[in-house]
Design a protein around this motif. Structure first.
Motif, mmCIF file in Angstrom:
data_model
loop_
_atom_site.group_PDB
_atom_site.id
_atom_site.type_symbol
_atom_site.label_atom_id
_atom_site.label_comp_id
_atom_site.label_asym_id
_atom_site.label_seq_id
_atom_site.Cartn_x
_atom_site.Cartn_y
_atom_site.Cartn_z
ATOM 1 N N THR A 1 0.832 -1.215 0.000
ATOM 2 C CA THR A 1 0.000 0.000 0.000
ATOM 3 C C THR A 1 0.860 1.256 0.000
ATOM 4 O OG1 THR A 1 -1.756 -1.168 1.184
ATOM 5 C CG2 THR A 1 -1.820 1.240 1.226
ATOM 6 N N VAL B 1 2.517 1.758 -3.486
ATOM 7 C CA VAL B 1 1.575 2.254 -4.495
ATOM 8 C C VAL B 1 1.309 3.734 -4.282
ATOM 9 C CG1 VAL B 1 -0.824 2.137 -5.269
ATOM 10 C CG2 VAL B 1 0.491 0.031 -4.976
ATOM 11 N N LYS C 1 0.678 -6.899 -9.414
ATOM 12 C CA LYS C 1 -0.472 -6.037 -9.102
ATOM 13 C C LYS C 1 -0.031 -4.576 -9.025
ATOM 14 C CE LYS C 1 -2.503 -6.387 -5.030
ATOM 15 N NZ LYS C 1 -3.320 -6.879 -3.909
ATOM 16 N N ASP D 1 0.166 -3.172 -12.441
ATOM 17 C CA ASP D 1 -1.165 -2.950 -12.999
ATOM 18 C C ASP D 1 -1.815 -1.701 -12.424
ATOM 19 O OD1 ASP D 1 -3.324 -3.868 -14.693
ATOM 20 O OD2 ASP D 1 -4.405 -4.339 -12.845
ATOM 21 N N VAL D 2 -1.586 -1.432 -11.139
ATOM 22 C CA VAL D 2 -2.212 -0.277 -10.485
ATOM 23 C C VAL D 2 -1.461 1.013 -10.789
ATOM 24 C CG1 VAL D 2 -2.775 0.751 -8.240
ATOM 25 C CG2 VAL D 2 -3.236 -1.670 -8.646
ATOM 26 N N LYS E 1 0.926 1.507 -13.156
ATOM 27 C CA LYS E 1 1.135 1.696 -14.599
ATOM 28 C C LYS E 1 2.277 2.675 -14.897
ATOM 29 C CE LYS E 1 -3.566 0.569 -16.123
ATOM 30 N NZ LYS E 1 -3.979 -0.048 -14.836
#
Length: 751
Positions: free
Chosen positions: A506, A509, A536, A539-540, A542
């Motif tokens: 978290t 990201v 993941k 993907d989040v 990018k």
């Protein structure tokens, strides 16, 4: 579905010399792996000649045993022509597989030598499903999984590998490396013997000054043995179980292979597996552990003695005093060893690797076809020319001409012992093309109908002559406090993600979504959930660009349309590796390995529209381990690594060699344990030595404590590097005054 007991697993044995290969075959190995005198990762083994290889292939295949050849080192540019020459010979053998580490070698095999089956070496550090997908795109048929994996992790990878038509093999017996294979540089840095070149001097087995915890050999692991885990391995779907030991002698190989063969036979017969591994203790061992496989990484994996444990183990079973125990055990083991050697020698002496003799008889006369009779020890066959012999032509058929034309047969598993031309009319002729066709038919019939592959002329890669703009600076950090470090400069800022991505997912990201110019730097090792969360993350977030030291992440980035740079721990040392990454995976740039020298770097040809990077300043990572390195040094309150260790543990320590050279052990939150060199790498020379090659030079300003000191803050250090790259005259001297002590020995010595 075929029951577990019916599914046979390949037993793969080491062959460091001819006697060991014979011993493996005699003991019941399904396959052996061995190396020639070049391009293999066991230079300390005796290895075999090319002629030996042909005889070994004949012997092994008669005994239903496959042979895999190790070409599992990184290959520098100057060696590529010799490698291609060797591959042109190997493609016409009956080899069952080639074991490879180097991405450039993978590229050559995939594009030019398709007849050779590719196996991915343990040196490729395969531990996640993304790496399996990457290797499948390069035609890999089998992968040796990392030794650090548990049964559950092996199970997951094997399922995915089978979906990609890839077989899996697992080391089940022999030496354990403390470091993840392929990314260990301690032998390279301390002595110039690169593990990636098969020259590891095993400094992890060395004695160090006694640690605070009372250990003299703090890096020494027990040997790996999964002898009691065979059923679990079978149930995981593993295709091959592999015994380590290409520097071990023939009696060792025979003893271990025989014990495993008997255990496998019990499995196939549906019998209870043996709980007696006493025979394995009769040959060299450092005691045994299956902790990686069991997923229980404990302090019990270490042993404070790198020498043979056999006598100590045997002595424990006696009742007398310890000293008397040991002497008695040594005597008993000596007698046992003598008996084993004698017994095995009598068996392997019956096995011959001599090539098979041929008698070739030519007959015919003008106006009739040429008749060629080929007699082998196992039978005979006839080849006739399509056209008739003539009385005129360019060169008459005679014994000298025929022997010269058929000499390539002597490079196979056969040799021409006798040539008989008595039945051939004198002064008859056959077109050269026709005789070449006969030669090809003979080769095919001798080699199970496989056509001869003519020498392949691999086109050498051309150097990109486009002028490279002045190189920029790139900076590697790992602290959120440093995300603004590149402000006011054109430097790229790389941020290293931890091995334990899941623990900090978290926060990572959020940080990257807030700082869009920050470039993610992915580590070499990402296992299980950490790999899945790294995907993941891609993907989040990018990102438009990443640096990856992990081929699984690289493959996924390519599939997602994300630009990527190959990191320095992918061990790129030649032009064909660059071509492989660009052509097959859309790679836009790559770091050149810091293991290679100035001359070795100079030979590399950069592809068009491709950026090259080089790290000119960094703490030198010597090894990365899944094991806890503090248990043997300062001690640790935990006997076993648990789920909190990777995410929460943060500490450092040192060990010191008997030559009084310290090594730094660092454990950062979220990362595996690492050992760093005491002195950092600084190479300002390459900037002027090799102009017009590199697009960017990287400096590593992560907070890693070594013996190298910085006389200003990291922002100031970064500014001096910017000045140096822009040509400021005294910036180089200032760097060496500011950062000290440093080394660039690898750049001077190479591999």
């Amino acid at each position: 579905m075929i029951g577990i007991a019916k599914r046979e697993i390949e037993l793969l044995a080491p062959g460091g010399d001819v006697d060991s290969i014979k011993a493996a075959i005699a003991a019941g190995a399904n396959a052996v792996y061995c190396g020639l005198d070049r391009f293999n990762a066991r230079n300390s083994a005796e290895n075999i000649s090319f002629d030996d290889l042909q005889g070994i292939l004949r012997l092994a295949h008669k005994r239903s045993c496959e042979v895999f050849l190790t070409l599992n080192i990184i290959v520098v540019e100057s060696e590529i022509p010799a490698l291609i020459t060797l591959l042109n010979k190997l493609v016409n053998t009956s080899l069952d597989g080639i074991i490879v580490q180097d991405l450039g070698v993978l590229y050559l095999l995939t594009n030019y030598f398709k007849g050779l089956k590719i196996h991915a070496s343990t040196q490729l550090t395969t531990h996640n499903v993304g790496q399996i997908a990457f290797l499948s795109k390069l035609g890999v048929k089998r992968v040796n999984l990392s030794r650090e994996l548990s049964i559950g992790e092996i199970d997951e990878l094997t399922v995915v590998a089978h979906k990609h038509n890839i077989l899996t093999e697992v080391f089940v017996h022999g030496s354990n490396c403390l470091c993840f294979s392929g990314i260990c540089y301690i032998s390279s840095v301390h002595g110039g013997n690169s593990g990636n070149r098969g020259r590891c001097s095993q400094p992890c087995r060395d004695q160090y000054l006694t640690t605070p915890n009372g250990n003299d050999f703090p890096l020494n692991l027990k040997d790996n043995s999964a002898f009691f885990d065979l059923k679990a391995l079978s149930e995981s779907g593993v295709d091959s179980i592999k015994i380590e030991g290409r520097i071990k002698k023939f009696h060792y190989v025979y003893t271990v292979v025989k014990a495993w063969r008997q255990q496998l036979q019990r499995l196939y017969n549906g019998e209870a597996l043996s709980v007696d591994n006493s025979s394995l203790y009769k040959v060299f061992n450092r005691d045994f552990s299956n902790a990686f496989l069991a997923g229980a990484i404990t302090r019990s994996m270490f042993i404070d003695n790198p020498r043979d444990h056999s006598a100590i183990h045997l002595a424990k079973g006696y009742d007398s005093s310890n000293e008397a125990n040991l002497e008695r055990a040594k005597k008993e083991l000596y007698d046992d060893k003598t008996e084993i050697i004698t017994d095995v020698k009598s068996k392997i002496d019956l096995l011959s690797i001599a090539k098979a003799p041929l008698t070739i008889t030519l007959s015919g006369e003008s106006g009739s076809p040429l008749h060629v009779l080929v007699e082998t020890p196992d039978g005979s066959f006839v080849v006739n020319s399509d056209s008739n012999l003539a009385s005129v032509g360019k060169q008459a058929l005679n014994s000298d001409m025929v022997l010269k034309s058929l000499k390539s047969i002597n490079d196979t598993e056969y040799y021409i012992e006798k040539l008989d031309v008595d039945g051939l009319q004198r002064n008859v002729f056959l077109p050269f093309k026709e005789f070449t066709s006969i030669k090809r038919q003979i080769h095919a019939l001798l080699n199970s109908s496989r056509e001869v592959v003519e020498p392949i002329d691999v086109p050498l890669l051309k150097r990109d002559t486009t002028t490279v703009p002045n190189p920029t600076l790139s900076i590697l950090i790992s602290s959120p406090a440093d995300v603004n470090l590149s402000n006011g400069t054109s430097a790229q800022l790389f941020f290293q993600l931890p091995n334990g991505v899941s623990n900090a997912y978290t926060q990572l990201v959020d940080m990257f979504l807030t700082n869009r110019s920050l470039i993610p730097w992915f580590p070499s090792i990402l296992i299980g959930d950490d790999y899945r969360d790294a995907i993941k993350f891609l993907d989040v977030v990018k990102p438009t660009l990443i640096v990856s030291n992990n081929l699984g992440i690289a493959n996924k980035a390519y599939e997602m349309g994300i630009g990527w740079i190959a990191g320095p721990y992918l061990n790129v040392v030649n032009s064909f590796s660059l071509q492989c990454l660009k052509e097959n995976f859309g790679c836009g740039g790559a770091f050149i390995s810091n293991e290679i020298s100035k001359q070795q770097v100079k030979g590399i040809k950069k592809p068009e529209n491709f950026n090259l990077y080089y790290s000119i300043y960094h703490p030198i990572v010597l090894m990365t381990s899944r094991q806890c390195l503090f248990q043997q040094v300062d001690g640790c309150e935990k006997d076993t690594l648990d789920n909190t260790c990777i995410g929460q543990c943060e500490r450092s320590s040192t060990i010191t060699s008997l030559k009084n050279v310290p090594l730094r052990i660092e454990k950062a939150k979220g990362n595996y344990h690492c050992i760093y060199n005491d002195v950092n790498y600084l190479n300002t020379e390459i900037v002027t030595d090799i102009p017009n090659l590199f697009s960017s030079f990287c400096i590593d300003l992560r907070d890693i404590h070594t013996g190298t000191k910085l006389e200003m803050d990291i922002a100031g250090v970064a500014k001096v590097f910017v000045d140096y790259l822009s040509g400021t005259s005294d910036a180089g001297q200032e760097l060496h005054r500011t950062i000290h002590p440093t080394t660039n020995t690898q750049y001077r010595k190479g591999i």
